[in-house]
Write an enzyme that holds these catalytic residues in place. Structure first.
Site, short mmCIF file in Angstrom:
data_model
loop_
_atom_site.label_atom_id
_atom_site.label_comp_id
_atom_site.label_asym_id
_atom_site.label_seq_id
_atom_site.Cartn_x
_atom_site.Cartn_y
_atom_site.Cartn_z
N THR A 129 0.84 -1.20 0.00
CA THR A 129 0.00 0.00 0.00
C THR A 129 0.88 1.25 0.00
O THR A 129 2.11 1.15 -0.11
CB THR A 129 -1.02 -0.04 1.17
OG1 THR A 129 -1.93 1.04 1.03
CG2 THR A 129 -0.33 0.04 2.54
N LYS A 189 3.37 1.46 -3.65
CA LYS A 189 2.69 0.77 -4.74
C LYS A 189 3.39 0.95 -6.09
O LYS A 189 3.34 0.06 -6.94
CB LYS A 189 1.25 1.27 -4.86
CG LYS A 189 0.29 0.61 -3.89
CD LYS A 189 -1.13 1.02 -4.17
CE LYS A 189 -2.07 0.23 -3.29
NZ LYS A 189 -3.47 0.53 -3.52
N ASP A 203 -6.53 -4.36 -7.02
CA ASP A 203 -7.43 -3.24 -6.73
C ASP A 203 -8.44 -3.04 -7.87
O ASP A 203 -9.63 -2.81 -7.62
CB ASP A 203 -6.65 -1.93 -6.55
CG ASP A 203 -6.02 -1.81 -5.17
OD1 ASP A 203 -6.53 -2.45 -4.23
OD2 ASP A 203 -5.03 -1.07 -5.04
N GLY A 262 -9.94 12.73 -7.81
CA GLY A 262 -8.62 12.33 -7.30
C GLY A 262 -7.79 11.72 -8.41
O GLY A 262 -8.35 11.10 -9.33
N ALA A 263 -6.47 11.93 -8.34
CA ALA A 263 -5.60 11.42 -9.41
C ALA A 263 -4.36 10.76 -8.81
O ALA A 263 -3.27 10.83 -9.36
CB ALA A 263 -5.22 12.56 -10.34
N GLY A 264 -4.53 10.10 -7.66
CA GLY A 264 -3.41 9.42 -7.02
C GLY A 264 -3.36 7.95 -7.42
O GLY A 264 -3.86 7.56 -8.48
N GLY A 265 -2.75 7.13 -6.55
CA GLY A 265 -2.52 5.72 -6.86
C GLY A 265 -3.79 4.94 -7.12
O GLY A 265 -3.87 4.19 -8.10
N ARG A 279 -7.71 18.13 -7.46
CA ARG A 279 -7.48 19.51 -7.04
C ARG A 279 -6.26 20.10 -7.75
O ARG A 279 -6.18 21.30 -7.93
CB ARG A 279 -7.34 19.60 -5.53
CG ARG A 279 -6.16 18.88 -4.93
CD ARG A 279 -6.10 19.14 -3.44
NE ARG A 279 -5.10 18.30 -2.80
CZ ARG A 279 -4.90 18.28 -1.49
NH1 ARG A 279 -5.63 19.04 -0.70
NH2 ARG A 279 -3.98 17.50 -0.96
N LEU A 293 -14.37 5.32 -2.26
CA LEU A 293 -13.33 4.34 -1.94
C LEU A 293 -13.02 4.32 -0.45
O LEU A 293 -12.55 3.31 0.09
CB LEU A 293 -12.04 4.66 -2.71
CG LEU A 293 -11.73 3.75 -3.89
CD1 LEU A 293 -12.85 3.82 -4.91
CD2 LEU A 293 -10.42 4.10 -4.54
N GLY A 296 -16.11 1.99 0.19
CA GLY A 296 -15.23 1.04 -0.50
C GLY A 296 -14.91 -0.22 0.28
O GLY A 296 -13.97 -0.93 -0.07
P1 NAP Z 1 -3.14 9.06 -3.01
O1 NAP Z 1 -2.28 8.30 -3.95
O2 NAP Z 1 -2.51 9.84 -1.91
O3 NAP Z 1 -4.06 10.03 -3.91
C1 NAP Z 1 -5.05 10.83 -3.31
C2 NAP Z 1 -5.64 11.83 -4.32
O4 NAP Z 1 -6.58 12.63 -3.60
C3 NAP Z 1 -4.61 12.79 -4.92
O5 NAP Z 1 -5.04 13.22 -6.17
C4 NAP Z 1 -4.67 13.93 -3.90
O6 NAP Z 1 -4.22 15.17 -4.40
C5 NAP Z 1 -6.16 14.00 -3.65
N1 NAP Z 1 -6.46 14.67 -2.39
C6 NAP Z 1 -5.88 14.47 -1.18
N2 NAP Z 1 -6.42 15.30 -0.26
C7 NAP Z 1 -7.36 16.04 -0.92
C8 NAP Z 1 -8.26 17.08 -0.51
N3 NAP Z 1 -8.29 17.50 0.75
N4 NAP Z 1 -9.08 17.61 -1.44
C9 NAP Z 1 -9.05 17.17 -2.72
N5 NAP Z 1 -8.21 16.22 -3.16
C10 NAP Z 1 -7.38 15.64 -2.27
O7 NAP Z 1 -4.17 8.07 -2.29
P2 NAP Z 1 -4.84 6.75 -2.90
O8 NAP Z 1 -3.96 5.57 -2.71
O9 NAP Z 1 -5.31 7.04 -4.28
O10 NAP Z 1 -6.07 6.55 -1.89
C11 NAP Z 1 -7.18 7.44 -1.88
C12 NAP Z 1 -8.23 6.92 -0.91
O11 NAP Z 1 -8.76 5.69 -1.38
C13 NAP Z 1 -7.68 6.64 0.50
O12 NAP Z 1 -8.62 7.07 1.45
C14 NAP Z 1 -7.54 5.13 0.54
O13 NAP Z 1 -7.71 4.62 1.85
C15 NAP Z 1 -8.73 4.73 -0.34
N6 NAP Z 1 -8.52 3.41 -0.95
C16 NAP Z 1 -9.46 2.46 -0.72
C17 NAP Z 1 -9.31 1.21 -1.29
C18 NAP Z 1 -10.36 0.17 -1.03
O14 NAP Z 1 -10.08 -1.03 -1.18
N7 NAP Z 1 -11.58 0.57 -0.70
C19 NAP Z 1 -8.19 0.90 -2.09
C20 NAP Z 1 -7.26 1.91 -2.32
C21 NAP Z 1 -7.42 3.16 -1.74
P3 NAP Z 1 -2.76 15.71 -3.99
O15 NAP Z 1 -1.78 14.86 -4.71
O16 NAP Z 1 -2.81 17.12 -4.43
O17 NAP Z 1 -2.65 15.57 -2.47
#
Ligand code: NAP
Length: 282
Positions: free
Chosen positions: A68, A72, A108, A136-139, A160, A225, A248
């Site tokens: 995680t 990743k 995932d 969102g545009a992260g992992g 954002r 999620l 999620g």
């Molecule tokens: P990540 O790689 O950190 O990406 C997060 C994204 O959200 C980035 O684009 C980030 O922008 C944006 N963001 C963060 N804070 C924000 C805010 N206050 N307002 C607007 N945009 C914001 O995280 P990730 O791995 O994609 O995970 C995202 C969420 O999904 C987490 O809560 C994680 O627990 C959940 N998730 C759930 C599962 C499941 O099995 N249900 C699997 C994977 C992930 P910046 O880069 O500008 O910060």
């Protein structure tokens, strides 16, 4: 029953709130398998401990790892091979050994799709030309976009940092990007909204990624999620507007089932894993 002992685990940082040990331990027990699921908290800059951990996979001391945040993507250079899914997504959440090679896979994307299909109660081909908006545009957004495109959805992305959204969109074909602060535009045809940001996650349970003053797209379904808390503000707000919405948690379970099957060859019961998760989810 088998006499093998399955040593499994999760690498990432931070890990203290992870539900994975609970759900995988319940799965081992339900399948009658001996083994354990450990947490390996390794900070982003600690490359050597990550290499050492993979060394234990290579020697067979560890049979399976989940990966995680924040490893990743960075773990990829330490692996021997990627599955086509992990390669296309550019991120790995599952690691195992096959024929003396360390393989990286991504469950995932199929896990999300399996849960989405269950929630929508539809067949994949029914999504042709339906429009999904991913926030969102992260992992995780990478895996979600891959899965949605695979299932035939039209995908629009909004983050954002628009440059981050553009960068991610450029890795796929036919993804539209809209600015996060002008979400009001072009929403009429959106049938699915997926939150792939951490906004609303415990302890910030009073926050939502959806602007408070903006109605949700009519007839849309909301998939958050975030699964901790068990009812996010986004899900509550959508339900108040009469929409169907889910967290999620189901995706967490489906990706875990797929990883567990890869490592052990056994398919654990969804209900057993869900019960274990619900015992700790807030
Ligand atoms: P990540 O790689 O950190 O990406 C997060 C994204 O959200 C980035 O684009 C980030 O922008 C944006 N963001 C963060 N804070 C924000 C805010 N206050 N307002 C607007 N945009 C914001 O995280 P990730 O791995 O994609 O995970 C995202 C969420 O999904 C987490 O809560 C994680 O627990 C959940 N998730 C759930 C599962 C499941 O099995 N249900 C699997 C994977 C992930 P910046 O880069 O500008 O910060």
């Amino acid at each position: 029953m088998t006499s093998a002992i399955f040593r499994l685990g999760l690498v990432g940082f931070p890990l203290e709130h992870s539900l994975s040990p609970r759900i995988h331990t319940a799965a081992l027990k339900a399948c009658g398998l001996a083994g354990n699921y450990s947490l390996f908290p390794i900070r982003p800059q600690d490359k050597q401990p990550l290499k050492d951990l993979l060394g234990h996979v290579r020697t067979g001391e560890i049979q399976g790892l989940n990966v995680t945040i924040p490893h990743k993507q960075s773990v990829i250079e330490l692996l021997d091979r990627l599955t086509p899914t992990a390669k296309a997504i550019g991120a790995v959440n599952t690691i195992y050994m096959r024929h003396n090679k360390i393989i990286g896979d991504n469950t995932d994307a199929p896990g999300f799709l399996l849960d989405l299909e269950k929630f929508l109660n539809t067949e994949t081909q029914r999504h042709r030309d339906a429009c999904a908006l991913v926030l969102g545009a992260g992992g995780s957004a990478r895996a979600i976009i891959y899965a949605l495109l695979d299932a035939g959805w039209d995908v629009t992305l909004s983050a954002r940092r628009t440059e981050q959204a553009n960068e991610l969109a450029n890795q796929f074909e036919n993804i539209k990007v809209i600015e996060y602060n002008v979400l009001t535009l072009n929403l009429m045809n959106v049938q699915l909204v997926v939150n792939a940001t951490p906004v609303g996650m415990t302890p910030n349970t009073d926050q939502s990624p959806w602007p408070q003053s903006l109605p949700f797209p009519p007839r849309s379904v909301i998939y958050d999620l975030v699964y901790n808390p068990s009812q996010t503000k986004l899900v509550k707000d959508a339900c108040l507007q009469g929409l169907r919405a889910t967290t999620g948690l189901g995706m967490l379970i489906e990706q875990a089932i797929l990883s567990f099957e890869i490592w052990t060859g056994y398919k654990p019961s969804r209900e057993v894993m869900l019960d274990a998760a619900n015992q700790t989810a807030h």
